[in-house]
Scaffold this active site. Sequence first.
Site, PDB file in Angstrom:
ATOM      1  CG  ASP A  85      -0.260  -0.107   2.531  1.00  0.00           C
ATOM      2  OD1 ASP A  85       0.734  -0.856   2.622  1.00  0.00           O
ATOM      3  OD2 ASP A  85      -0.700   0.546   3.499  1.00  0.00           O
TER       4      ASP A  85
ATOM      5  CD  GLU B 213       3.246  -0.903   7.626  1.00  0.00           C
ATOM      6  OE1 GLU B 213       3.421  -0.764   8.857  1.00  0.00           O
ATOM      7  OE2 GLU B 213       3.419   0.020   6.807  1.00  0.00           O
ATOM      8  CD  GLU B 214       2.656   3.230   5.542  1.00  0.00           C
ATOM      9  OE1 GLU B 214       2.515   3.687   6.699  1.00  0.00           O
ATOM     10  OE2 GLU B 214       3.757   3.166   4.971  1.00  0.00           O
TER      11      GLU B 214
ATOM     12  NE  ARG C 213      17.021  -3.721  19.749  1.00  0.00           N
ATOM     13  CZ  ARG C 213      18.010  -3.105  20.392  1.00  0.00           C
ATOM     14  NH1 ARG C 213      19.028  -2.619  19.701  1.00  0.00           N
ATOM     15  NH2 ARG C 213      17.989  -2.953  21.703  1.00  0.00           N
TER      16      ARG C 213
ATOM     17  CG  HIS D  83       5.580   8.048   6.396  1.00  0.00           C
ATOM     18  ND1 HIS D  83       4.516   7.848   7.265  1.00  0.00           N
ATOM     19  CD2 HIS D  83       5.918   6.804   5.960  1.00  0.00           C
ATOM     20  CE1 HIS D  83       4.243   6.548   7.332  1.00  0.00           C
ATOM     21  NE2 HIS D  83       5.097   5.900   6.550  1.00  0.00           N
TER      22      HIS D  83
END
Length: 395
Positions: free
Chosen positions: A82, A139-140, A181, A367
């Site tokens: 998306d 996802e956003e 991580r 963004h």
Amino acid sequence: MPAPHPRLEELAQDLPEITAIRHQIHRHPELAFEETATADLVARKLREWGFEVATGVGTTGVVGTLKAGSGSRRIGLRADMDALAIEERTGLPYASTVPGKMHACGHDGHTSILLGAARYLARTRRFSGTLHLYFQPAEERGYDSGAERMLADGLFERFPCDAVFGLHNHPGAEVGSIMARKGASQPATDKVSIRVIGKGGHVARPHLTVDPSVVTASIVMALQTIVSRNVDATQTAVLSVCTLQSGGFYGVIPDEARVELSVRCFDPGVRDLLRERIEATVHGQAQSYGARAEIDYQTGYPALVNTDREVDFAVEVARELLGPERVDPDFGLVTAGDDFSFMLQRRPGCYLRLGNGLFNEPCHPVHHPRYDFNDDNLRTGAAYWSLLVERYLVD
């Protein structure tokens, strides 16, 4: 410098097609659960290359499945599809053709990378087991997301995997570098909408009103002390005011004001503490002025927690492909949330970062209206995914 890994050279023949796909997706961005054209493109390419394809998974999700050999292991790779509601200002020849929408987070790159790996693996089939590619919508969205809907639609029951992997580009790090991580790596993300209700009136007679603008200003300032004075200094938490609206006419004190907050942290206990203190602070401040407040506290994504074994494996493959100097196995915390965290609650796995360029280069953060995914990463990312699959799916 050591010689490039042969996989990077092998992917060179696919690079023009992968790049063209990326630019096509970039020109035609689609918001959450609107990714029909992107999903159609993904499904068509996967079918052309010999994958079994399921569409409409979790609304607009696509899953491609490829089996080879007799191995029993199963791996899942995820890419998000998306775009964002941002007006693009890159001036690129393949810039968004849709007003008010753009791929400002690089999901066009993530999708293209995974398609590049799909193309290579379908051609070579040098693995033994089952490969599932999860092309995820929304996802956003921040809530009721694509990962949640795909899982609710039986993603891991219909297309099971023993481990799941994903990646996100990372502006601010060297192009083509890979970071990972262990443990909590990205935060839980919550959204808080606050309505402050006062009593409007004429600006010349403020004593007859309860000014919601003043109340809201006090709330905003008080909220700034929650992290600094309530959260353990060894923990990480972010509380940001995103929206502040009050009034609309000169000479008028309004009846109400609105505030929206973004709240992020890594520890479940801190998450509960933040909610408790935000609600108490907002109500207390409002009552002290004779106003009242309504709070809509929306629980978003959980913290993203990588599992140790899968991080070690992902890092080992990255070192094989790129050399140890381009791999960071202990990358710092990233305070942006991601709904891949829902998948990691169900399966072991690892979410990696792929460097998109240093900020002293022509590189912008995600963004941002001038952000663009770095095409140099297409070959690196596709080579990495294909090598990861081959190393995981062995007899």
